[in-house]
Design a protein around this motif. Structure first.
Motif, short mmCIF file in Angstrom:
data_model
loop_
_atom_site.label_atom_id
_atom_site.label_comp_id
_atom_site.label_asym_id
_atom_site.label_seq_id
_atom_site.Cartn_x
_atom_site.Cartn_y
_atom_site.Cartn_z
N GLY A 125 0.82 -1.19 0.00
CA GLY A 125 0.00 0.00 0.00
C GLY A 125 0.86 1.25 0.00
N PHE A 126 0.34 2.30 -0.60
CA PHE A 126 1.01 3.59 -0.62
C PHE A 126 0.03 4.65 -0.12
CE2 PHE A 126 2.99 1.04 -3.89
CZ PHE A 126 4.34 1.32 -3.79
N GLY A 127 0.51 5.55 0.74
CA GLY A 127 -0.28 6.68 1.16
C GLY A 127 -1.18 6.40 2.35
N PRO A 128 -1.83 7.44 2.88
CA PRO A 128 -2.71 7.30 4.04
C PRO A 128 -4.00 6.58 3.67
CG PRO A 128 -2.82 9.53 3.17
CD PRO A 128 -1.74 8.84 2.40
N ALA A 129 -4.74 6.17 4.68
CA ALA A 129 -5.95 5.37 4.46
C ALA A 129 -6.94 6.07 3.53
CB ALA A 129 -6.60 5.07 5.81
N GLU A 130 -7.08 7.38 3.67
CA GLU A 130 -8.08 8.08 2.86
C GLU A 130 -7.64 8.25 1.40
OE1 GLU A 130 -5.48 11.17 4.94
OE2 GLU A 130 -6.49 9.27 5.43
N ASP A 131 -6.37 8.01 1.12
CA ASP A 131 -5.85 8.17 -0.25
C ASP A 131 -5.02 6.94 -0.63
OD1 ASP A 131 -5.51 9.56 -2.64
OD2 ASP A 131 -3.67 10.53 -1.96
N GLN A 132 -5.38 5.79 -0.07
CA GLN A 132 -4.56 4.60 -0.24
C GLN A 132 -4.61 4.06 -1.68
OE1 GLN A 132 -5.89 0.72 1.42
NE2 GLN A 132 -4.00 0.78 2.64
N VAL A 133 -3.43 3.63 -2.14
CA VAL A 133 -3.31 2.97 -3.43
C VAL A 133 -2.63 1.63 -3.19
CG1 VAL A 133 -2.24 3.03 -5.72
CG2 VAL A 133 -3.22 5.12 -4.73
N LEU A 134 -3.21 0.56 -3.72
CA LEU A 134 -2.65 -0.78 -3.57
C LEU A 134 -2.01 -1.24 -4.87
CD1 LEU A 134 -5.57 -2.60 -1.69
CD2 LEU A 134 -3.53 -1.53 -0.68
N ASP A 166 0.03 -4.89 -6.62
CA ASP A 166 0.25 -6.33 -6.47
C ASP A 166 1.58 -6.73 -7.10
OD1 ASP A 166 0.15 -9.05 -6.25
OD2 ASP A 166 -1.64 -9.33 -7.49
N PRO A 167 2.65 -6.82 -6.31
CA PRO A 167 3.95 -7.20 -6.87
C PRO A 167 3.95 -8.57 -7.54
CG PRO A 167 4.24 -6.19 -4.72
CD PRO A 167 2.77 -6.43 -4.89
N PHE A 168 3.12 -9.49 -7.08
CA PHE A 168 3.05 -10.82 -7.68
C PHE A 168 2.59 -10.72 -9.14
CE2 PHE A 168 1.24 -15.17 -8.18
CZ PHE A 168 2.35 -15.91 -7.76
N ASP A 169 1.83 -9.67 -9.44
CA ASP A 169 1.36 -9.42 -10.80
C ASP A 169 2.16 -8.30 -11.44
OD1 ASP A 169 -0.15 -9.68 -13.10
OD2 ASP A 169 -1.93 -8.68 -12.30
N GLY A 170 3.45 -8.23 -11.11
CA GLY A 170 4.33 -7.23 -11.71
C GLY A 170 4.13 -5.83 -11.20
N GLY A 171 3.40 -5.67 -10.09
CA GLY A 171 3.17 -4.34 -9.54
C GLY A 171 1.91 -3.67 -10.06
N ARG A 172 1.01 -4.45 -10.61
CA ARG A 172 -0.25 -3.89 -11.13
C ARG A 172 -0.95 -3.08 -10.05
NH1 ARG A 172 -5.68 -5.98 -11.44
NH2 ARG A 172 -4.94 -7.88 -10.40
N VAL A 173 -1.34 -1.87 -10.40
CA VAL A 173 -2.07 -1.01 -9.48
C VAL A 173 -3.50 -1.51 -9.41
CG1 VAL A 173 -2.81 1.34 -8.96
CG2 VAL A 173 -0.55 0.94 -9.97
N LEU A 174 -3.99 -1.74 -8.19
CA LEU A 174 -5.29 -2.36 -7.99
C LEU A 174 -6.40 -1.33 -7.83
CD1 LEU A 174 -4.31 -5.13 -5.40
CD2 LEU A 174 -4.40 -5.32 -7.89
N THR A 175 -7.55 -1.65 -8.37
CA THR A 175 -8.75 -0.87 -8.10
C THR A 175 -9.42 -1.45 -6.85
OG1 THR A 175 -10.19 -2.32 -9.40
CG2 THR A 175 -9.07 -0.54 -10.58
N GLY A 176 -10.44 -0.77 -6.35
CA GLY A 176 -11.16 -1.29 -5.19
C GLY A 176 -11.78 -2.64 -5.47
N SER A 177 -12.31 -2.83 -6.67
CA SER A 177 -12.92 -4.12 -7.01
C SER A 177 -11.87 -5.22 -7.13
CB SER A 177 -13.72 -4.00 -8.31
OG SER A 177 -12.88 -3.60 -9.38
N ASP A 178 -10.65 -4.87 -7.57
CA ASP A 178 -9.58 -5.87 -7.63
C ASP A 178 -9.30 -6.43 -6.24
OD1 ASP A 178 -9.11 -5.58 -10.38
OD2 ASP A 178 -7.67 -3.95 -10.07
N ALA A 179 -9.19 -5.55 -5.26
CA ALA A 179 -8.91 -5.99 -3.89
C ALA A 179 -10.06 -6.83 -3.36
CB ALA A 179 -8.67 -4.78 -2.99
N GLY A 206 -16.40 -10.73 2.13
CA GLY A 206 -16.16 -9.41 1.61
C GLY A 206 -14.91 -8.75 2.19
N LEU A 207 -14.46 -7.70 1.53
CA LEU A 207 -13.31 -6.92 1.99
C LEU A 207 -13.73 -6.04 3.15
CD1 LEU A 207 -10.38 -5.86 1.50
CD2 LEU A 207 -11.39 -4.17 -0.05
N GLN A 208 -12.99 -6.14 4.27
CA GLN A 208 -13.25 -5.30 5.44
C GLN A 208 -12.17 -4.22 5.55
OE1 GLN A 208 -16.05 -5.79 7.16
NE2 GLN A 208 -16.46 -7.51 5.77
N PRO A 209 -12.53 -3.01 6.00
CA PRO A 209 -11.52 -1.95 6.11
C PRO A 209 -10.31 -2.35 6.94
CG PRO A 209 -13.73 -1.06 6.39
CD PRO A 209 -13.89 -2.54 6.34
#
Length: 283
Positions: free
Chosen positions: A144-153, A155-168, A179-182
């Motif tokens: 993860g990068f950044g604070p909770a309110e501006d978090q970006v995830l 996935d290094p296993f997928d070459g560092g693909r930047v994830l959307t909320g639905s991806d997570a 489901g995904l919990q905060p």
């Protein structure tokens, strides 16, 4: 015994002392702890080799752009450097290799489990000043990068693909069916990361009965962490018995039975039975 080969007993004892000392320090160094795990697995990894890994992480960090921007820009910069330029990523086959849990081998092969690839991402990004941390999603570790309110995830296993909320959400649903919990998105403590790595090593060894040597050092390093499940003592006792150390195994089984007797006397008696069976093997 198949490679990697463990270090001699004197070297192993020194590595374990250093691991326990670092784990109990005020600010445990994640890369150093991972390298000490690697040195316990691979007798060819000496102190010079560990220093070389740290220098390689420094070198990779130096190739990142200077302060590229916010969390998304950091995630993209890491993906472009590590995932695209250097080809770090994972595959299903990596789950079958012990090397996929060893930081020095992951750097060499540019392949590994999600958590070890995430360690590479975190250590490179941290050295460059990024607001980075591990995120222990159920069944799949990401960064993860950044604070909770501006978090970006990512996935290094997928070459560092930047994830959307639905991806997570899909990653969590695939692992748990829930489901995904905060709370799942909270930064992972370095010692929790190391514990999870050792859990992976133990799982790898559990599927290979001939590698009780690996299972034993992994459980013993886990026991040296400041916080660990009491059941690890039971696991260690059983491993000692499997490896033919019947006396020490029986003693540890008896000690574990005493520990749990106040909570579950039935379980304690079953453990005592295992201890008696272990002692009987000496006859």
């Amino acid at each position: 015994m198949r490679p990697p080969y463990p270090p001699p007993p004197e070297r192993s004892a020194e590595l374990r002392r250093r691991f326990a000392e670092e784990a109990r320090s005020e600010r445990p160094d994640l890369s150093l702890l991972c390298l000490l795990v690697g040195a316990e697995a691979d007798g060819e990894l000496d102190d010079a080799g560990m220093d070389a890994v740290q220098m390689e992480l420094d070198s990779l960090a130096g190739q990142l752009p200077f302060r590229p921007g916010g969390p998304r820009e950091w995630a993209v910069a890491l993906r472009e450097l590590l995932g695209e330029r250097y080809g770090f990523r994972g595959s299903a086959a990596d789950y079958q290799r012990l090397e996929s849990s060893l930081l020095h081998e992951v750097l060499r092969r540019r392949r590994g489990l999600p958590i070890l690839l995430s360690v590479v991402w975190m250590e490179v990004a941290r050295r460059a000043g990024a607001p980075v941390y591990g995120v222990a999603l159920p069944g799949h570790f990401v960064v993860g990068f950044g604070p909770a309110e501006d978090q970006v995830l990512a996935d290094p296993f997928d070459g560092g693909r930047v994830l959307t909320g639905s991806d997570a959400e899909l990653l969590v649903a695939g692992a748990t069916g829930a489901g995904l919990q905060p709370s799942m998105l909270a930064p992972a403590d370095p010692l929790d990361v190391v514990s999870r790595i050792l859990n992976n090593v133990r799982a790898w060894a559990a599927a290979r009965p001939e590698r009780t040597d690996v299972a034993l050092w992994a459980v013993e390093l886990s026991l040296s962490l400041p916080s660990h499940p009491a059941r690890l003592r039971f696991e260690r006792a059983r491993l000692l018995v499997q490896r033919g150390d019947f006396v020490d195994g029986a003693v540890e089984l008896e000690q574990y039975a005493e520990l749990i007797s106040g909570v579950d006397e039935g379980a304690a008696e079953r453990v005592r039975g295992e201890a008696r069976a272990a002692r009987a093997m000496l006859n």
